[in-house]
Design a protein around this motif. Structure first.
Motif, PDB file in Angstrom:
ATOM      1  N   PHE A  94      20.250   8.335  -2.958  1.00  0.00           N
ATOM      2  CA  PHE A  94      19.184   8.990  -3.717  1.00  0.00           C
ATOM      3  C   PHE A  94      19.388   8.822  -5.224  1.00  0.00           C
ATOM      4  CE2 PHE A  94      17.522  10.391   0.041  1.00  0.00           C
ATOM      5  CZ  PHE A  94      16.648  11.468  -0.028  1.00  0.00           C
ATOM      6  N   THR A  95      18.298   8.926  -5.972  1.00  0.00           N
ATOM      7  CA  THR A  95      18.331   9.010  -7.427  1.00  0.00           C
ATOM      8  C   THR A  95      17.588  10.269  -7.854  1.00  0.00           C
ATOM      9  OG1 THR A  95      16.291   7.746  -7.740  1.00  0.00           O
ATOM     10  CG2 THR A  95      18.357   6.497  -7.634  1.00  0.00           C
ATOM     11  N   GLU A  96      17.792  10.657  -9.078  1.00  0.00           N
ATOM     12  CA  GLU A  96      17.123  11.853  -9.591  1.00  0.00           C
ATOM     13  C   GLU A  96      15.612  11.645  -9.627  1.00  0.00           C
ATOM     14  OE1 GLU A  96      18.885  12.719 -13.342  1.00  0.00           O
ATOM     15  OE2 GLU A  96      20.852  13.195 -12.498  1.00  0.00           O
ATOM     16  N   SER A  97      14.883  12.668  -9.317  1.00  0.00           N
ATOM     17  CA  SER A  97      13.412  12.732  -9.319  1.00  0.00           C
ATOM     18  C   SER A  97      12.766  11.877  -8.236  1.00  0.00           C
ATOM     19  CB  SER A  97      12.823  12.359 -10.690  1.00  0.00           C
ATOM     20  OG  SER A  97      12.788  10.955 -10.902  1.00  0.00           O
ATOM     21  N   LEU A  98      13.568  11.328  -7.323  1.00  0.00           N
ATOM     22  CA  LEU A  98      13.023  10.514  -6.239  1.00  0.00           C
ATOM     23  C   LEU A  98      11.991  11.293  -5.424  1.00  0.00           C
ATOM     24  CD1 LEU A  98      12.999   8.090  -4.223  1.00  0.00           C
ATOM     25  CD2 LEU A  98      15.000   9.141  -3.132  1.00  0.00           C
ATOM     26  N   VAL A  99      12.388  12.453  -4.936  1.00  0.00           N
ATOM     27  CA  VAL A  99      11.494  13.239  -4.085  1.00  0.00           C
ATOM     28  C   VAL A  99      10.281  13.717  -4.878  1.00  0.00           C
ATOM     29  CG1 VAL A  99      11.292  15.332  -2.684  1.00  0.00           C
ATOM     30  CG2 VAL A  99      13.361  13.927  -2.542  1.00  0.00           C
ATOM     31  N   GLU A 100      10.506  14.166  -6.114  1.00  0.00           N
ATOM     32  CA  GLU A 100       9.390  14.633  -6.942  1.00  0.00           C
ATOM     33  C   GLU A 100       8.338  13.553  -7.130  1.00  0.00           C
ATOM     34  OE1 GLU A 100      12.806  17.274  -8.452  1.00  0.00           O
ATOM     35  OE2 GLU A 100      12.532  15.293  -7.562  1.00  0.00           O
ATOM     36  N   GLN A 101       8.783  12.338  -7.399  1.00  0.00           N
ATOM     37  CA  GLN A 101       7.843  11.243  -7.646  1.00  0.00           C
ATOM     38  C   GLN A 101       7.001  10.945  -6.408  1.00  0.00           C
ATOM     39  OE1 GLN A 101       6.883   9.504 -10.210  1.00  0.00           O
ATOM     40  NE2 GLN A 101       8.338  10.119 -11.781  1.00  0.00           N
ATOM     41  N   LEU A 102       7.621  10.911  -5.253  1.00  0.00           N
ATOM     42  CA  LEU A 102       6.887  10.607  -4.029  1.00  0.00           C
ATOM     43  C   LEU A 102       5.938  11.741  -3.663  1.00  0.00           C
ATOM     44  CD1 LEU A 102       9.739   8.976  -1.911  1.00  0.00           C
ATOM     45  CD2 LEU A 102       7.982   7.832  -3.270  1.00  0.00           C
ATOM     46  N   VAL A 103       6.382  12.966  -3.845  1.00  0.00           N
ATOM     47  CA  VAL A 103       5.503  14.116  -3.607  1.00  0.00           C
ATOM     48  C   VAL A 103       4.289  14.056  -4.532  1.00  0.00           C
ATOM     49  CG1 VAL A 103       5.311  16.634  -3.877  1.00  0.00           C
ATOM     50  CG2 VAL A 103       7.276  15.643  -2.687  1.00  0.00           C
ATOM     51  N   HIS A 104       4.526  13.673  -5.784  1.00  0.00           N
ATOM     52  CA  HIS A 104       3.431  13.567  -6.754  1.00  0.00           C
ATOM     53  C   HIS A 104       2.381  12.568  -6.272  1.00  0.00           C
ATOM     54  CE1 HIS A 104       1.384  13.593 -10.614  1.00  0.00           C
ATOM     55  NE2 HIS A 104       1.511  12.276 -10.693  1.00  0.00           N
ATOM     56  N   THR A 105       2.830  11.429  -5.755  1.00  0.00           N
ATOM     57  CA  THR A 105       1.886  10.433  -5.252  1.00  0.00           C
ATOM     58  C   THR A 105       1.027  11.003  -4.134  1.00  0.00           C
ATOM     59  OG1 THR A 105       3.311   8.570  -5.829  1.00  0.00           O
ATOM     60  CG2 THR A 105       1.668   8.182  -4.115  1.00  0.00           C
ATOM     61  N   LEU A 106       1.652  11.656  -3.174  1.00  0.00           N
ATOM     62  CA  LEU A 106       0.900  12.229  -2.060  1.00  0.00           C
ATOM     63  C   LEU A 106      -0.017  13.355  -2.520  1.00  0.00           C
ATOM     64  CD1 LEU A 106       3.588  12.291   0.787  1.00  0.00           C
ATOM     65  CD2 LEU A 106       1.823  10.578   0.359  1.00  0.00           C
ATOM     66  N   ASN A 107       0.413  14.103  -3.538  1.00  0.00           N
ATOM     67  CA  ASN A 107      -0.400  15.214  -4.032  1.00  0.00           C
ATOM     68  C   ASN A 107      -1.665  14.748  -4.738  1.00  0.00           C
ATOM     69  OD1 ASN A 107       1.310  17.201  -3.067  1.00  0.00           O
ATOM     70  ND2 ASN A 107       2.334  17.552  -5.023  1.00  0.00           N
ATOM     71  N   ILE A 108      -1.549  13.701  -5.557  1.00  0.00           N
ATOM     72  CA  ILE A 108      -2.690  13.317  -6.397  1.00  0.00           C
ATOM     73  C   ILE A 108      -3.620  12.313  -5.711  1.00  0.00           C
ATOM     74  CG2 ILE A 108      -1.380  13.771  -8.503  1.00  0.00           C
ATOM     75  CD1 ILE A 108      -1.195  10.723  -8.903  1.00  0.00           C
ATOM     76  N   HIS A 109      -3.193  11.791  -4.567  1.00  0.00           N
ATOM     77  CA  HIS A 109      -4.042  10.844  -3.837  1.00  0.00           C
ATOM     78  C   HIS A 109      -4.338  11.415  -2.446  1.00  0.00           C
ATOM     79  CE1 HIS A 109      -3.675   7.676  -6.844  1.00  0.00           C
ATOM     80  NE2 HIS A 109      -2.366   7.882  -6.875  1.00  0.00           N
ATOM     81  N   PRO A 110      -5.440  12.108  -2.292  1.00  0.00           N
ATOM     82  CA  PRO A 110      -5.754  12.705  -0.985  1.00  0.00           C
ATOM     83  C   PRO A 110      -5.848  11.688   0.144  1.00  0.00           C
ATOM     84  CG  PRO A 110      -7.199  13.584  -2.699  1.00  0.00           C
ATOM     85  CD  PRO A 110      -6.450  12.444  -3.314  1.00  0.00           C
ATOM     86  N   ASP A 111      -6.186  10.436  -0.204  1.00  0.00           N
ATOM     87  CA  ASP A 111      -6.319   9.407   0.824  1.00  0.00           C
ATOM     88  C   ASP A 111      -4.987   8.750   1.172  1.00  0.00           C
ATOM     89  OD1 ASP A 111      -6.161   8.223  -1.714  1.00  0.00           O
ATOM     90  OD2 ASP A 111      -7.134   6.393  -1.012  1.00  0.00           O
ATOM     91  N   CYS A 112      -3.940   9.018   0.418  1.00  0.00           N
ATOM     92  CA  CYS A 112      -2.640   8.386   0.655  1.00  0.00           C
ATOM     93  C   CYS A 112      -1.925   9.106   1.797  1.00  0.00           C
ATOM     94  CB  CYS A 112      -1.781   8.414  -0.607  1.00  0.00           C
ATOM     95  SG  CYS A 112      -0.145   7.673  -0.379  1.00  0.00           S
ATOM     96  N   GLY A 113      -1.599   8.354   2.845  1.00  0.00           N
ATOM     97  CA  GLY A 113      -0.906   8.959   3.976  1.00  0.00           C
ATOM     98  C   GLY A 113       0.586   8.717   3.979  1.00  0.00           C
TER      99      GLY A 113
END
Length: 306
Positions: A94-113
């Protein structure tokens, strides 16, 4: 509302890698709402008693048989409680902010699965393994892993967004996407299962993304792994199975002729030139399986002795 994340990994006879991953998560992760689920996939020695004392905050599950990549992860998915499920190989860092970044993608893109991070090789940390995938050519069942083996100079950092496929070493999925698309197909056992899953997720109405601001290191070697009966069997068998499950009829038929008339003779020539004669019947076994099994045939554990 803060989305909860379940980090899921599967162990099979590589206890030291799994332990290193867990230490990596505990030292690098800063996302506040996570659970960690580790599935032991029928390892020769049961590591759970020692791990439960060593890592009391982790949920451990033991399968008595090796269910393969898909089956082991499916066990973890069924046990997980998170809104988002982050499937990672046990040989990742793992690296720092890894999980945050991926969560952000899923949060801001409703169509992203489903979304994967940028992946670099652990032993050569400036070299890319994955910066996305091209779409699949269904006539040949070929596509390309973008950026692989290139030095990371930021040349793909603006490629964040939709990509062809997620990478099985690290992929975060919305629970709702799994509910619509289903779990990973367990009859692949090894190879192609995450690509098949991405296709089912896309057909359920979602997109697949890569987030180049998220980074994970993978301890897989840059060198191509040595040929083995196991690899030859599943790579050939599952290439056919993937097309059977996903390609339109015309492309499926075209690929079958391509595989039988081009790929198979070429493989046999390579086997003979390298004196890997034992691979010839394995190739025919892989082909025959696809004529004797449905695309949803169940596999309960697997042993391969050739």
């Amino acid at each position: 509302m803060l989305k909860s994340v379940s980090i899921i990994t599967v162990n099979y006879n590589h206890h030291h890698l799994t332990e290193a991953l867990l230490y990596s998560i505990f030292s690098k992760n800063t996302y506040p709402s996570v659970e960690i689920v580790v599935v032991d996939n029928g390892s020769d020695t049961n590591p759970l008693p020692a791990w439960q004392q060593q890592f009391p905050a982790v949920r451990f599950i033991r399968s008595e048989v090796n269910l393969g990549f898909a089956g082991g992860n499916n066990v973890g998915i069924k046990a997980a409680t998170g809104d988002y499920l982050f499937l990672v190989n046990n040989d990742t860092e793992f690296t720092e902010s890894l999980v945050e970044q991926l969560v952000h993608t899923l949060n801001i893109h409703p169509d992203c699965g489903i979304v994967s991070p940028k992946i670099r090789y652990y032993d050569t940390p400036n070299v890319l393994q994955y910066a996305g995938y091209t779409e699949m050519n269904y006539y040949t069942c070929r596509n390309r892993c973008i950026g692989q083996f290139e030095e990371d100079k930021g040349q793909y950092d603006n490629c964040t967004g939709i990509t062809g496929f997620a990478h099985g070493a690290a992929m975060m999925i919305k629970r709702e996407a799994i509910e619509k698309a289903g779990l990973m197909a367990e009859n692949f056992f090894l190879y192609y299962e995450e690509m098949d899953w991405c296709e089912y997720i896309k057909r359920a109405g979602y997109t697949v993304h890569v987030n180049m601001q998220a980074l994970i290191y993978h301890k897989e070697s840059m060198s191509v792994g040595k040929a083995s009966p196991l690899k030859e069997y599943f790579m050939n068998r599952n290439r056919l199975l993937f097309i059977r499950r996903n390609a339109p009829t015309l492309k499926r038929v075209s690929f079958l002729f391509y595989f039988l008339l081009v790929v198979s003779p070429r493989n046999i020539i390579q086997y003979v030139s390298h004196k890997n004669y034992r691979f010839i019947p394995i190739l025919f076994k892989a082909i025959t399986w696809n004529f004797t099994h449905t695309t949803n045939s169940k596999i309960l554990g697997y042993s391969f002795n050739q």
